[in-house]
Design a protein around this motif. Structure first.
Motif, PDB file in Angstrom:
ATOM      1  N   ALA A 166      79.221  34.169  35.389  1.00  0.00           N
ATOM      2  CA  ALA A 166      78.020  33.872  36.167  1.00  0.00           C
ATOM      3  C   ALA A 166      76.767  34.110  35.330  1.00  0.00           C
ATOM      4  O   ALA A 166      75.689  33.627  35.671  1.00  0.00           O
ATOM      5  CB  ALA A 166      77.984  34.734  37.429  1.00  0.00           C
ATOM      6  N   ALA A 167      76.906  34.827  34.237  1.00  0.00           N
ATOM      7  CA  ALA A 167      75.769  35.119  33.361  1.00  0.00           C
ATOM      8  C   ALA A 167      75.379  33.878  32.554  1.00  0.00           C
ATOM      9  O   ALA A 167      76.204  32.987  32.327  1.00  0.00           O
ATOM     10  CB  ALA A 167      76.125  36.259  32.417  1.00  0.00           C
ATOM     11  N   ALA A 168      74.142  33.852  32.100  1.00  0.00           N
ATOM     12  CA  ALA A 168      73.660  32.725  31.298  1.00  0.00           C
ATOM     13  C   ALA A 168      74.257  32.726  29.893  1.00  0.00           C
ATOM     14  O   ALA A 168      74.386  31.666  29.276  1.00  0.00           O
ATOM     15  CB  ALA A 168      72.131  32.760  31.219  1.00  0.00           C
ATOM     16  N   GLU A 169      74.619  33.887  29.396  1.00  0.00           N
ATOM     17  CA  GLU A 169      75.156  34.039  28.039  1.00  0.00           C
ATOM     18  C   GLU A 169      76.285  35.058  28.041  1.00  0.00           C
ATOM     19  O   GLU A 169      76.343  35.920  28.912  1.00  0.00           O
ATOM     20  CB  GLU A 169      74.062  34.550  27.090  1.00  0.00           C
ATOM     21  N   ALA A 170      77.125  34.998  27.044  1.00  0.00           N
ATOM     22  CA  ALA A 170      78.107  36.058  26.818  1.00  0.00           C
ATOM     23  C   ALA A 170      77.348  37.271  26.300  1.00  0.00           C
ATOM     24  O   ALA A 170      76.398  37.140  25.527  1.00  0.00           O
ATOM     25  CB  ALA A 170      79.142  35.602  25.798  1.00  0.00           C
ATOM     26  N   ASP A 171      77.750  38.449  26.734  1.00  0.00           N
ATOM     27  CA  ASP A 171      77.025  39.645  26.317  1.00  0.00           C
ATOM     28  C   ASP A 171      77.316  40.000  24.860  1.00  0.00           C
ATOM     29  O   ASP A 171      78.210  39.445  24.235  1.00  0.00           O
ATOM     30  CB  ASP A 171      77.309  40.808  27.260  1.00  0.00           C
ATOM     31  N   GLU A 172      76.555  40.937  24.351  1.00  0.00           N
ATOM     32  CA  GLU A 172      76.655  41.324  22.938  1.00  0.00           C
ATOM     33  C   GLU A 172      78.039  41.867  22.582  1.00  0.00           C
ATOM     34  O   GLU A 172      78.577  41.548  21.524  1.00  0.00           O
ATOM     35  CB  GLU A 172      75.586  42.360  22.589  1.00  0.00           C
ATOM     36  N   ALA A 173      78.636  42.649  23.468  1.00  0.00           N
ATOM     37  CA  ALA A 173      79.961  43.205  23.187  1.00  0.00           C
ATOM     38  C   ALA A 173      80.991  42.091  23.027  1.00  0.00           C
ATOM     39  O   ALA A 173      81.850  42.152  22.143  1.00  0.00           O
ATOM     40  CB  ALA A 173      80.374  44.167  24.294  1.00  0.00           C
ATOM     41  N   SER A 174      80.891  41.065  23.864  1.00  0.00           N
ATOM     42  CA  SER A 174      81.810  39.924  23.769  1.00  0.00           C
ATOM     43  C   SER A 174      81.600  39.167  22.468  1.00  0.00           C
ATOM     44  O   SER A 174      82.562  38.856  21.755  1.00  0.00           O
ATOM     45  CB  SER A 174      81.589  38.973  24.951  1.00  0.00           C
ATOM     46  N   ARG A 175      80.360  38.867  22.157  1.00  0.00           N
ATOM     47  CA  ARG A 175      80.058  38.128  20.923  1.00  0.00           C
ATOM     48  C   ARG A 175      80.502  38.917  19.696  1.00  0.00           C
ATOM     49  O   ARG A 175      81.047  38.348  18.749  1.00  0.00           O
ATOM     50  CB  ARG A 175      78.571  37.779  20.853  1.00  0.00           C
ATOM     51  N   SER A 176      80.293  40.216  19.710  1.00  0.00           N
ATOM     52  CA  SER A 176      80.687  41.051  18.573  1.00  0.00           C
ATOM     53  C   SER A 176      82.192  41.047  18.363  1.00  0.00           C
ATOM     54  O   SER A 176      82.667  40.969  17.230  1.00  0.00           O
ATOM     55  CB  SER A 176      80.195  42.487  18.762  1.00  0.00           C
ATOM     56  N   ALA A 177      82.955  41.118  19.452  1.00  0.00           N
ATOM     57  CA  ALA A 177      84.419  41.100  19.330  1.00  0.00           C
ATOM     58  C   ALA A 177      84.878  39.797  18.692  1.00  0.00           C
ATOM     59  O   ALA A 177      85.739  39.788  17.807  1.00  0.00           O
ATOM     60  CB  ALA A 177      85.069  41.280  20.706  1.00  0.00           C
ATOM     61  N   LEU A 178      84.309  38.687  19.120  1.00  0.00           N
ATOM     62  CA  LEU A 178      84.665  37.392  18.535  1.00  0.00           C
ATOM     63  C   LEU A 178      84.265  37.335  17.066  1.00  0.00           C
ATOM     64  O   LEU A 178      85.054  36.925  16.211  1.00  0.00           O
ATOM     65  CB  LEU A 178      83.990  36.251  19.310  1.00  0.00           C
ATOM     66  N   ARG A 179      83.060  37.751  16.751  1.00  0.00           N
ATOM     67  CA  ARG A 179      82.550  37.657  15.373  1.00  0.00           C
ATOM     68  C   ARG A 179      83.296  38.573  14.410  1.00  0.00           C
ATOM     69  O   ARG A 179      83.354  38.298  13.213  1.00  0.00           O
ATOM     70  CB  ARG A 179      81.047  37.934  15.333  1.00  0.00           C
ATOM     71  N   ASP A 180      83.881  39.655  14.905  1.00  0.00           N
ATOM     72  CA  ASP A 180      84.701  40.513  14.045  1.00  0.00           C
ATOM     73  C   ASP A 180      85.858  39.736  13.439  1.00  0.00           C
ATOM     74  O   ASP A 180      86.247  39.964  12.300  1.00  0.00           O
ATOM     75  CB  ASP A 180      85.277  41.697  14.837  1.00  0.00           C
ATOM     76  N   LEU A 181      86.413  38.821  14.198  1.00  0.00           N
ATOM     77  CA  LEU A 181      87.593  38.073  13.761  1.00  0.00           C
ATOM     78  C   LEU A 181      87.255  36.653  13.315  1.00  0.00           C
ATOM     79  O   LEU A 181      87.988  36.059  12.532  1.00  0.00           O
ATOM     80  CB  LEU A 181      88.612  38.026  14.901  1.00  0.00           C
ATOM     81  N   ALA A 182      86.149  36.118  13.819  1.00  0.00           N
ATOM     82  CA  ALA A 182      85.817  34.709  13.560  1.00  0.00           C
ATOM     83  C   ALA A 182      84.301  34.530  13.495  1.00  0.00           C
ATOM     84  O   ALA A 182      83.672  34.123  14.471  1.00  0.00           O
ATOM     85  CB  ALA A 182      86.400  33.836  14.660  1.00  0.00           C
ATOM     86  N   PRO A 183      83.710  34.812  12.349  1.00  0.00           N
ATOM     87  CA  PRO A 183      82.253  34.750  12.238  1.00  0.00           C
ATOM     88  C   PRO A 183      81.635  33.385  12.556  1.00  0.00           C
ATOM     89  O   PRO A 183      80.487  33.321  12.982  1.00  0.00           O
ATOM     90  CB  PRO A 183      81.989  35.123  10.774  1.00  0.00           C
ATOM     91  N   LYS A 184      82.397  32.309  12.390  1.00  0.00           N
ATOM     92  CA  LYS A 184      81.811  30.983  12.572  1.00  0.00           C
ATOM     93  C   LYS A 184      82.442  30.169  13.700  1.00  0.00           C
ATOM     94  O   LYS A 184      82.081  29.014  13.904  1.00  0.00           O
ATOM     95  CB  LYS A 184      81.892  30.198  11.270  1.00  0.00           C
ATOM     96  N   ALA A 185      83.349  30.748  14.457  1.00  0.00           N
ATOM     97  CA  ALA A 185      84.011  30.018  15.544  1.00  0.00           C
ATOM     98  C   ALA A 185      83.021  29.718  16.660  1.00  0.00           C
ATOM     99  O   ALA A 185      82.200  30.562  17.013  1.00  0.00           O
ATOM    100  CB  ALA A 185      85.170  30.831  16.095  1.00  0.00           C
ATOM    101  N   PRO A 186      83.085  28.527  17.224  1.00  0.00           N
ATOM    102  CA  PRO A 186      82.201  28.226  18.351  1.00  0.00           C
ATOM    103  C   PRO A 186      82.572  29.058  19.576  1.00  0.00           C
ATOM    104  O   PRO A 186      83.753  29.312  19.830  1.00  0.00           O
ATOM    105  CB  PRO A 186      82.427  26.732  18.612  1.00  0.00           C
ATOM    106  N   LEU A 187      81.557  29.485  20.290  1.00  0.00           N
ATOM    107  CA  LEU A 187      81.726  30.214  21.546  1.00  0.00           C
ATOM    108  C   LEU A 187      81.080  29.379  22.644  1.00  0.00           C
ATOM    109  O   LEU A 187      79.870  29.173  22.644  1.00  0.00           O
ATOM    110  CB  LEU A 187      81.073  31.592  21.470  1.00  0.00           C
ATOM    111  N   HIS A 188      81.890  28.880  23.570  1.00  0.00           N
ATOM    112  CA  HIS A 188      81.416  28.061  24.678  1.00  0.00           C
ATOM    113  C   HIS A 188      81.269  28.952  25.900  1.00  0.00           C
ATOM    114  O   HIS A 188      82.210  29.670  26.255  1.00  0.00           O
ATOM    115  CB  HIS A 188      82.409  26.938  24.976  1.00  0.00           C
ATOM    116  N   VAL A 189      80.109  28.911  26.528  1.00  0.00           N
ATOM    117  CA  VAL A 189      79.852  29.694  27.738  1.00  0.00           C
ATOM    118  C   VAL A 189      79.684  28.723  28.895  1.00  0.00           C
ATOM    119  O   VAL A 189      78.840  27.824  28.838  1.00  0.00           O
ATOM    120  CB  VAL A 189      78.603  30.584  27.581  1.00  0.00           C
ATOM    121  N   ALA A 190      80.513  28.901  29.923  1.00  0.00           N
ATOM    122  CA  ALA A 190      80.503  27.996  31.074  1.00  0.00           C
ATOM    123  C   ALA A 190      80.316  28.781  32.367  1.00  0.00           C
ATOM    124  O   ALA A 190      80.620  29.973  32.433  1.00  0.00           O
ATOM    125  CB  ALA A 190      81.820  27.217  31.139  1.00  0.00           C
TER     126      ALA A 190
END
Length: 115
Positions: free
Chosen positions: A81-105
């Motif tokens: 329901a949020a406009a963006e993924a929070d920082e903790a979520s983005r950080s977890a993804l970037r730890d493993l995939a610095p350039k992977a697209p993150l789609h927020v729906a």
């Protein structure tokens, strides 16, 4: 990372949104997430809100991938329901995939941002 056009979603990335949305709907969780590893395997998860453990849906999906032996991720999606993924979520993804697209729906599955 520059914002990408959500309308240009790859069909494989669209599947991630569907998985994330279904996981969220099935459990009634605040968020659903899905990731695809570099071998093409997908992992879906929802928000974990236990007294002793709290994870965002994306943190849980990344943890599932890592615990299954994934060495990298190609893409991720979060339904929230949020406009963006929070920082903790983005950080977890970037730890493993610095350039992977993150789609927020949103709950309707409509992608409103891609980073």
């Amino acid at each position: 990372m520059p914002e990408l056009d959500p309308a240009a979603l790859d069909p494989e990335d669209s599947k991630l949104v569907v998985l994330a949305r279904a996981s969220r709907a099935r459990t009634g969780a605040a968020e659903g997430a899905a990731v695809r590893d570099t071998d093409g395997r997908t992992y879906a998860a929802t928000t974990v809100a236990l007294p002793s453990l709290k994870l965002t849906a994306l943190q849980a999906a990344v943890a599932a991938a890592v615990s299954s032996g994934a060495e990298g991720l190609e893409a991720a999606a979060v339904v929230t329901a949020a406009a963006e993924a929070d920082e903790a979520s983005r950080s977890a993804l970037r730890d493993l995939a610095p350039k992977a697209p993150l789609h927020v729906a949103g709950a309707d599955g409509e992608v409103h941002t891609t980073h």
